[in-house]
Scaffold this motif. Structure first.
Motif, short mmCIF file in Angstrom:
data_model
loop_
_atom_site.label_atom_id
_atom_site.label_comp_id
_atom_site.label_asym_id
_atom_site.label_seq_id
_atom_site.Cartn_x
_atom_site.Cartn_y
_atom_site.Cartn_z
N LEU A 10 -22.36 -7.67 73.26
CA LEU A 10 -21.56 -8.66 72.53
C LEU A 10 -21.19 -8.18 71.14
O LEU A 10 -22.02 -7.64 70.41
N GLU A 11 -19.94 -8.42 70.78
CA GLU A 11 -19.46 -8.14 69.43
C GLU A 11 -19.52 -9.40 68.57
O GLU A 11 -19.65 -9.34 67.36
N GLY A 12 -19.41 -10.54 69.19
CA GLY A 12 -19.44 -11.81 68.48
C GLY A 12 -19.97 -12.88 69.40
O GLY A 12 -20.33 -12.61 70.54
N PRO A 13 -20.02 -14.11 68.90
CA PRO A 13 -20.57 -15.18 69.73
C PRO A 13 -19.72 -15.43 70.97
O PRO A 13 -18.50 -15.27 70.94
N LEU A 14 -20.38 -15.80 72.04
CA LEU A 14 -19.65 -16.16 73.26
C LEU A 14 -19.27 -17.63 73.20
O LEU A 14 -19.77 -18.37 72.36
N LEU A 15 -18.39 -18.02 74.07
CA LEU A 15 -17.98 -19.42 74.18
C LEU A 15 -18.20 -19.84 75.62
O LEU A 15 -17.71 -19.19 76.54
N ALA A 16 -18.99 -20.90 75.82
CA ALA A 16 -19.25 -21.40 77.16
C ALA A 16 -18.86 -22.87 77.23
O ALA A 16 -19.15 -23.64 76.31
N VAL A 17 -18.18 -23.24 78.31
CA VAL A 17 -17.83 -24.64 78.56
C VAL A 17 -18.14 -24.97 80.02
O VAL A 17 -18.06 -24.12 80.89
N ASP A 18 -18.50 -26.21 80.22
CA ASP A 18 -18.80 -26.72 81.56
C ASP A 18 -18.03 -28.02 81.74
O ASP A 18 -17.89 -28.80 80.80
N TYR A 19 -17.54 -28.23 82.95
CA TYR A 19 -16.84 -29.48 83.22
C TYR A 19 -16.93 -29.81 84.70
O TYR A 19 -17.10 -28.93 85.54
N GLU A 20 -16.83 -31.12 84.98
CA GLU A 20 -16.76 -31.55 86.37
C GLU A 20 -15.31 -31.43 86.82
O GLU A 20 -14.39 -31.78 86.09
N SER A 21 -15.15 -30.90 88.01
CA SER A 21 -13.82 -30.65 88.55
C SER A 21 -13.70 -31.37 89.89
O SER A 21 -14.62 -31.34 90.69
N VAL A 22 -12.55 -31.97 90.10
CA VAL A 22 -12.29 -32.63 91.38
C VAL A 22 -11.50 -31.67 92.25
O VAL A 22 -10.42 -31.21 91.85
N VAL A 23 -12.05 -31.33 93.39
CA VAL A 23 -11.39 -30.44 94.33
C VAL A 23 -10.74 -31.30 95.39
O VAL A 23 -11.40 -32.10 96.05
N VAL A 24 -9.45 -31.14 95.55
CA VAL A 24 -8.71 -31.90 96.55
C VAL A 24 -8.46 -31.00 97.74
O VAL A 24 -7.93 -29.91 97.60
N VAL A 25 -8.88 -31.45 98.90
CA VAL A 25 -8.69 -30.70 100.13
C VAL A 25 -7.68 -31.46 100.98
O VAL A 25 -7.86 -32.66 101.24
N ALA A 26 -6.62 -30.80 101.36
CA ALA A 26 -5.59 -31.46 102.15
C ALA A 26 -6.17 -32.00 103.44
O ALA A 26 -6.97 -31.35 104.10
N LEU B 32 -16.60 -17.12 77.88
CA LEU B 32 -15.72 -16.12 77.29
C LEU B 32 -16.56 -15.19 76.41
O LEU B 32 -17.37 -15.65 75.61
N LEU B 33 -16.35 -13.89 76.59
CA LEU B 33 -17.15 -12.88 75.90
C LEU B 33 -16.29 -12.01 74.99
O LEU B 33 -15.16 -11.66 75.36
N LYS B 34 -16.83 -11.65 73.85
CA LYS B 34 -16.23 -10.65 72.97
C LYS B 34 -17.10 -9.40 73.09
O LYS B 34 -18.14 -9.30 72.46
N GLY C 212 -9.59 -13.02 70.63
CA GLY C 212 -10.59 -11.96 70.50
C GLY C 212 -11.52 -11.83 71.70
O GLY C 212 -12.33 -10.90 71.76
N TYR C 213 -11.44 -12.74 72.65
CA TYR C 213 -12.29 -12.69 73.84
C TYR C 213 -11.75 -11.63 74.80
O TYR C 213 -10.58 -11.65 75.16
N THR C 214 -12.60 -10.72 75.20
CA THR C 214 -12.18 -9.58 76.02
C THR C 214 -12.48 -9.75 77.50
O THR C 214 -11.87 -9.07 78.33
N HIS C 215 -13.42 -10.63 77.83
CA HIS C 215 -13.83 -10.84 79.23
C HIS C 215 -14.10 -12.32 79.48
O HIS C 215 -14.50 -13.05 78.56
N ALA C 216 -13.89 -12.74 80.72
CA ALA C 216 -14.14 -14.12 81.10
C ALA C 216 -14.98 -14.14 82.38
O ALA C 216 -14.72 -13.36 83.31
N LEU C 217 -15.97 -15.02 82.39
CA LEU C 217 -16.80 -15.23 83.58
C LEU C 217 -16.57 -16.66 84.03
O LEU C 217 -16.54 -17.58 83.21
N TYR C 218 -16.37 -16.83 85.32
CA TYR C 218 -16.14 -18.16 85.90
C TYR C 218 -17.14 -18.37 87.03
O TYR C 218 -17.31 -17.50 87.89
#
Length: 129
Positions: free
Chosen positions: A109-125, A25-27, A73-79
């Motif tokens: 950047l106007e302020g600090p960014l916020l970055a998070v990482d996580y493991e995700s389980v993708v379910v495929v039918a 997340l970016l400001k 306050g976050y103006t943009h998101a990168l995924y």
């Protein structure tokens, strides 16, 4: 696949895969120019060339009249979705990524960014037989 929750086992007609999701997340400064924003979006698209990147997107955050402003306050998101934790490490250290951060993110950047990482389980039918 089989899932055990609270001692109860269930089987599902699906296959699963584990991936890693990386969200930033970016400001962005209000006075960032259209050219700087274009550089941010173009630079994001170039990160797809890093091995292990499955998909990558970027966009401006928004608020609709029916929702409260929860952007903080976050103006943009990168995924970014990556194949594994090892791919995340490669991504973080890759020359394209470090150059992108220095050339496209840091200058706006106007302020600090916020970055998070996580493991995700993708379910495929799968076959429901």
């Amino acid at each position: 696949f089989s899932l055990t929750l609270n001692g109860t086992s269930s089987s599902f007609p699906h296959t699963m895969a584990t991936v890693v999701d990386h969200i930033v997340l970016l400001k962005v400064r209000p006075d960032a120019t259209d050219e700087e924003i274009k550089r941010l979006f173009d630079g994001t698209a170039n990160l797809k060339a890093i091995p292990g990147v499955i998909t990558i997107t970027i966009g401006a955050t928004f608020v609709e009249p029916w929702m409260g402003d929860r952007r903080g306050g976050y103006t943009h998101a990168l995924y970014c979705r990556l194949e594994s934790k090892e791919a995340l490490k490669l991504y973080q250290d890759h020359e394209l990524h470090t150059k992108f951060k220095m050339d496209c993110i840091v200058p706006i950047l106007e302020g600090p960014l916020l970055a998070v990482d996580y493991e995700s389980v993708v379910v495929v039918a799968g076959d429901s037989k």
